[in-house]
Design a protein around this motif. Structure first.
Motif, mmCIF file in Angstrom:
data_model
loop_
_atom_site.group_PDB
_atom_site.id
_atom_site.type_symbol
_atom_site.label_atom_id
_atom_site.label_comp_id
_atom_site.label_asym_id
_atom_site.label_seq_id
_atom_site.Cartn_x
_atom_site.Cartn_y
_atom_site.Cartn_z
ATOM 1 N N THR A 33 -25.562 81.883 56.767
ATOM 2 C CA THR A 33 -24.573 81.294 57.672
ATOM 3 C C THR A 33 -23.641 80.387 56.871
ATOM 4 O OG1 THR A 33 -26.108 79.508 58.219
ATOM 5 C CG2 THR A 33 -26.076 81.419 59.689
ATOM 6 N N MET A 34 -22.350 80.551 57.150
ATOM 7 C CA MET A 34 -21.328 79.805 56.393
ATOM 8 C C MET A 34 -20.363 79.135 57.358
ATOM 9 S SD MET A 34 -18.402 81.552 53.990
ATOM 10 C CE MET A 34 -16.681 81.131 54.277
ATOM 11 N N ALA A 35 -20.119 77.859 57.123
ATOM 12 C CA ALA A 35 -19.096 77.150 57.896
ATOM 13 C C ALA A 35 -17.839 77.060 57.057
ATOM 14 C CB ALA A 35 -19.583 75.754 58.245
ATOM 15 N N GLU A 71 -22.448 85.378 57.900
ATOM 16 C CA GLU A 71 -21.997 85.050 59.257
ATOM 17 C C GLU A 71 -21.132 83.790 59.164
ATOM 18 O OE1 GLU A 71 -25.133 85.254 62.426
ATOM 19 O OE2 GLU A 71 -24.411 83.199 62.745
ATOM 20 N N THR A 73 -18.591 80.809 60.533
ATOM 21 C CA THR A 73 -18.180 80.026 61.699
ATOM 22 C C THR A 73 -16.981 79.163 61.318
ATOM 23 O OG1 THR A 73 -20.474 79.932 62.424
ATOM 24 C CG2 THR A 73 -18.962 78.390 63.465
ATOM 25 N N GLY A 83 -21.987 70.054 58.708
ATOM 26 C CA GLY A 83 -22.829 71.207 59.036
ATOM 27 C C GLY A 83 -23.637 71.690 57.845
ATOM 28 N N LYS A 88 -27.296 72.791 59.308
ATOM 29 C CA LYS A 88 -26.940 73.600 60.480
ATOM 30 C C LYS A 88 -26.418 74.954 60.005
ATOM 31 C CE LYS A 88 -24.313 73.515 64.736
ATOM 32 N NZ LYS A 88 -23.248 72.894 65.512
ATOM 33 N N TYR A 89 -25.692 74.933 58.897
ATOM 34 C CA TYR A 89 -25.242 76.166 58.237
ATOM 35 C C TYR A 89 -25.840 76.182 56.838
ATOM 36 C CZ TYR A 89 -21.942 75.762 62.045
ATOM 37 O OH TYR A 89 -21.397 75.607 63.289
ATOM 38 N N ASP A 90 -26.141 77.382 56.322
ATOM 39 C CA ASP A 90 -26.686 77.465 54.964
ATOM 40 C C ASP A 90 -25.697 76.902 53.953
ATOM 41 O OD1 ASP A 90 -29.023 78.798 55.807
ATOM 42 O OD2 ASP A 90 -27.961 80.725 55.835
ATOM 43 N N ALA A 92 -21.318 75.618 53.253
ATOM 44 C CA ALA A 92 -19.924 75.447 53.677
ATOM 45 C C ALA A 92 -19.076 75.884 52.494
ATOM 46 C CB ALA A 92 -19.639 74.003 54.052
ATOM 47 N N THR A 212 -24.252 72.782 50.198
ATOM 48 C CA THR A 212 -25.476 73.108 50.934
ATOM 49 C C THR A 212 -26.213 71.802 51.249
ATOM 50 O OG1 THR A 212 -26.925 73.193 49.015
ATOM 51 C CG2 THR A 212 -25.846 75.244 49.612
#
Ligand code: GLN
Length: 250
Positions: A33-35, A71, A73, A83, A88-90, A92, A212
């Protein structure tokens, strides 16, 4: 017969679950997961509904190397940083400058891009060099190293959520300059049909890296290995070239 029907039903269910496990990669970790904040061309921006840009292509290449599904966001820049810091996300990935202040709250991959802060002014502005910013009001993007530079130097500032809003504050005469990352300054200024220019004076030296959660050493190591491979085989250089970005983060 009844029993053989039950047996074949059990077999069918068993085979189906094997297929499902195979499709999911057999592990709950298969998603990265990526912000990001898709307001930062050419690193990340929206093309219609789609999030595109150099960071996005790099993240896709990284995820592929890691055998993970990416994924993305799209959220505010400061929320992307938080995040990543909270897990919350793996990761950014958002043209994020790795600096000591941020290292207190999060970990970073190796650097992947060299940047600096740059000044955008109106083409007919009397501001020609950084020293001319004295006494002027300057716009910037909230929570960024550009904002920090302006605060450190005690300029009067107006902060906005996006670079696009920061540059409209300039073109509508609310501020006399914008300070934002150099490549983004160029991309935003290029859209103003000659009304604005970017001054050729780098204000800072910064390096972009992937953020991270603090202590997530395993992921950072995996990302660094993949980044090294993408540097070595020319993939990263090719991605940056596609967006007219000089690639010199060795
Ligand atoms: N490089 C700047 C920073 O990290 C700006 C990043 C951004 O606005 N996406 O603060």
């Amino acid at each position: 017969m009844k029993i053989s029907k039950v047996v074949s039903l059990i077999l069918a269910v068993a085979m189906l679950s094997i297929v499902l496990v195979a499709c999911s990669g057999g592990s709950g970790d298969a998603v990265l997961t990526m912000a990001t904040n898709a307001e930062f061309p050419p690193f990340e921006y929206l093309e219609g509904e789609e999030i595109v840009g150099a960071d996005v292509d790099m993240a896709k290449a990284l995820a592929e190397k890691l055998g993970m599904e990416l994924e993305i966001t799209n959220i505010d820049f400061d929320a992307a940083l938080t995040g990543a810091a909270t897990g919350k996300y793996d990761v950014a990935v958002a043209g994020i400058t790795a600096n000591d202040e941020r290292r207190k709250n999060m970990d970073f991959s190796n650097d992947y891009y060299k940047a600096s802060q740059a000044i955008i002014v109106m083409a007919d502005s009397e501001i020609k060099v950084a020293a001319d910013l004295e006494g002027k009001t300057v716009s910037c993007q909230e929570g960024t190293t550009g904002e920090q530079y302006l605060l450190d130097n005690e300029y009067a500032i107006q902060s906005f959520k996006t670079g696009a809003e920061a540059i409209s504050a300039l073109t509508t005469g609310k501020v006399q300059a914008v300070v934002i990352d150099d490549a983004v300054a160029k991309a935003l200024s290029d859209k103003q049909n000659g009304a604005t220019i970017v001054l050729d004076e780098p204000l800072t030296k910064e390096n972009y890296a992937i953020a991270t959660k603090k202590g997530n050493t395993e992921l950072v190591e995996k990302i660094n290995k993949a980044l090294d491979e993408l540097k070595a085989d020319g993939t990263l250089a090719a991605i940056f070239a596609e967006y007219d970005l000089a690639f010199d983060a060795e």
